[in-house]
Design a protein around this motif. Structure first.
Motif, mmCIF file in Angstrom:
data_model
loop_
_atom_site.group_PDB
_atom_site.id
_atom_site.type_symbol
_atom_site.label_atom_id
_atom_site.label_comp_id
_atom_site.label_asym_id
_atom_site.label_seq_id
_atom_site.Cartn_x
_atom_site.Cartn_y
_atom_site.Cartn_z
ATOM 1 N N THR A 251 8.331 -6.866 -29.684
ATOM 2 C CA THR A 251 9.094 -7.951 -30.249
ATOM 3 C C THR A 251 8.654 -9.431 -30.091
ATOM 4 N N GLU A 252 8.215 -9.417 -28.815
ATOM 5 C CA GLU A 252 7.578 -10.928 -28.495
ATOM 6 C C GLU A 252 6.514 -11.266 -29.340
ATOM 7 N N TRP A 253 5.672 -10.046 -29.584
ATOM 8 C CA TRP A 253 4.346 -10.604 -30.308
ATOM 9 C C TRP A 253 5.017 -10.991 -31.817
ATOM 10 N N LEU A 254 6.185 -10.349 -32.104
ATOM 11 C CA LEU A 254 6.520 -10.691 -33.558
ATOM 12 C C LEU A 254 7.261 -12.124 -33.417
ATOM 13 N N ARG A 255 7.941 -12.411 -32.291
ATOM 14 C CA ARG A 255 8.266 -13.942 -32.228
ATOM 15 C C ARG A 255 7.215 -14.750 -32.404
ATOM 16 N N ARG A 256 6.311 -14.360 -31.804
ATOM 17 C CA ARG A 256 5.152 -15.215 -31.710
ATOM 18 C C ARG A 256 4.316 -15.549 -32.977
#
Length: 271
Positions: A251-256
């Motif tokens: 999910t952090e990867w998606l946000r970035r």
């Protein structure tokens, strides 16, 4: 996505032309995979380092990285253009005359890998269109293929790696090709620079990464569904692998990487 010349198809998985306008300077995550990554920037040198090691940033007009288990941090300005290739492990032998294992965990300029291609970045920069640049790239790679000849790789190793990519247990893959597990481990490590188990984990992670990227582009993201489709026991299993390889959660990867996309934790889609 550019078309790969038929003669290069066994060695080049993909050729991607990129022309990206960013909102400002930042860092793109270069994800681990089972391929060898080859990048040729156009407008400015590429600044890349292993994630968490910014003091070792490599800056140049080309970048070659072998198989790696740590994400790369690709630093960018407001705009980036260039060409990125993903090579099969045997592609390193075919196009550069070196085994992928010799490149594992490395960030290198092209001229440190094959001096015969050292002028390729300059030749690309002298062309005014993408079609012309891709034609130059094709000719250079075909010339390199002729120069190095047909790569010699044990067929048993190639078969074992294909089985590992499909999720076949290491011991079963070793039995299938008639090797002990230890012997297979030595041969695979010599070829790609990682153990069979790590190669298998990278293959599963790369599949999950591709699925999650496509889902994000479609605006229908479910991390749990991606985990199930990629062969993970559950979402938590995927999250552990993702954190280990990418340095952050899915999910952090998606946000970035896709700031306008929201991931759902279980089933369904989200936008």
């Amino acid at each position: 996505m550019a078309t790969v010349h038929p003669a290069l198809a066994p060695y080049v998985r993909s050729i991607v032309v990129y022309d990206i306008a960013f909102g400002g300077p930042g860092v793109h995550i270069g994800m681990p995979s089972t391929g060898v990554t080859f990048v040729l920037p156009l407008d400015e040198p590429l600044a890349v380092a292993w994630d968490g090691a910014p003091q070792t940033v490599s800056v140049g007009w080309s970048s070659v990285s072998g198989l790696h288990t740590t994400a790369a941090a690709v630093h960018h300005g407001d705009h980036q253009r260039g060409i990125q290739l993903s090579l099969t492990p045997v592609g390193a032998r075919a196009l550069w005359g070196v085994p992928a294992g010799a490149l594992a965990g490395e960030l290198l300029d092209l001229d440190a890998v094959d001096t015969g291609l050292a002028d390729l970045p300059e030749r690309l920069s002298g062309e005014a269109s993408w079609d012309a640049r891709l034609a130059v790239l094709d000719h250079a790679l075909l010339d390199s293929l002729r120069r190095h000849g047909t790569p010699v790789v044990r067929p048993e190793v190639g078969r074992a790696m294909a089985l590992l990519t499909r999720g076949v247990p290491v011991a079963v893959a070793a039995d299938d090709v008639g090797y002990s597990r230890r012997r297979l481990s030595t041969l695979v490590h010599d070829e790609v620079g990682v153990t069979p188990k790590t190669y298998q984990r990278l293959a599963r992670f790369a599949d999950a990464h591709g699925r999650l990227r496509r889902a994000a582009l479609d605006g229908d993201v479910s991390v749990a569904r991606v985990a199930a489709e990629s062969g993970y026991a559950d979402q938590a299993h995927l999250a552990r692998d993702w954190s280990g390889f990418a340095g952050c959660s899915p999910t952090e990867w998606l946000r970035r990487e896709f700031p306008i996309v929201q991931a759902t934790e279980h089933g369904g889609g989200g936008a």
